[in-house]
Enzyme design. Sequence first.
Site, PDB file in Angstrom:
ATOM      1  CG  HIS A 110       4.522   5.564   1.946  1.00  0.00           C
ATOM      2  ND1 HIS A 110       5.366   4.629   2.507  1.00  0.00           N
ATOM      3  CD2 HIS A 110       3.346   4.923   1.724  1.00  0.00           C
ATOM      4  CE1 HIS A 110       4.733   3.467   2.613  1.00  0.00           C
ATOM      5  NE2 HIS A 110       3.520   3.624   2.148  1.00  0.00           N
ATOM      6  CB  CYS A 119       2.362   2.935   5.249  1.00  0.00           C
ATOM      7  SG  CYS A 119       0.931   2.841   4.129  1.00  0.00           S
ATOM      8  CD  GLU A 132       8.523   6.127   3.368  1.00  0.00           C
ATOM      9  OE1 GLU A 132       8.046   5.040   3.008  1.00  0.00           O
ATOM     10  OE2 GLU A 132       7.840   7.004   3.948  1.00  0.00           O
TER      11      GLU A 132
END
Length: 287
Positions: free
Chosen positions: A229, A139, A231
Amino acid sequence: MTIYLKKPVEGLNLLEEGSIEYSISLQRPKNLKSIGVLNLMPNKYETEAQFIKLFGSMKQSIYLRFIRILSHEFKNSDSSYLENTYETFEDIKKEKLDGIIITGAPLENISFENVNYWSELQAIFDFIEENVKTSFFICWAAQAALYHYYGIRKYTSDKKISGVYKHYKVEEEKILDNLSFPLNCPHSRHSGILSEDLENNPDVKTLLSSQEVEELLLFHRNKFFMLGHIEYDRYVLKSEYFRDLSRGIDVQTPKNYFPMDNIKEDPIYSWKNEGEVLFSNWVKYYV
């Protein structure tokens, strides 16, 4: 497999008991790859838990090390906790890293040069370019690294990109092996990268892109830049959405996240498997 940590982090307490096998080791166990996470996110514990879960899902054990910035004091984190638990980059220079992840940060509306730890981050970028086999920027860190390495500028928008979007393969690369397409991935940002600057850097390959939110994953010489994102766990977008509402911010409901856009329903965790596969490929083929 087992996650080895240099010191116990608070993120372990956010995990379901027994869900992750971990061990504490002050020294890297023999034959294990060492991966650093430079954690720039304000919610340190949640970010720790996300990466421990991701790497804990893999078929091979790794040595995971959390790293801190020295030139900034995070308001949401206990400074003594970071000092006692996290490593600095001076520590890292003494012990080889095989791979590094640099997380996002809520700094999109600030120019890179006005970020108070920009000089320190630039020095880190330069060090890992020469001394770490592979890097993965997420990001805001991806935007910062693209700017530092290639002069690719970011743009900012008043309207936040928030939701889970479908992405398609643009180029072949081993990190994409065994992924299903279209690939779902969360985005939560107020900025993106300028297409004209990307076009002027033909060596930077776009691997994944979306018709709605443009580039997701870019690649050059073992450096990966993810503008989303993947994750994130199931509830992060929900937490961010209600946080923004509580602050009086006019924000849209995250797209493609709540069933039928009903914020009272449990969010759909549609990217979990793809996140695990993608990071597993990164470790397998690049770390």
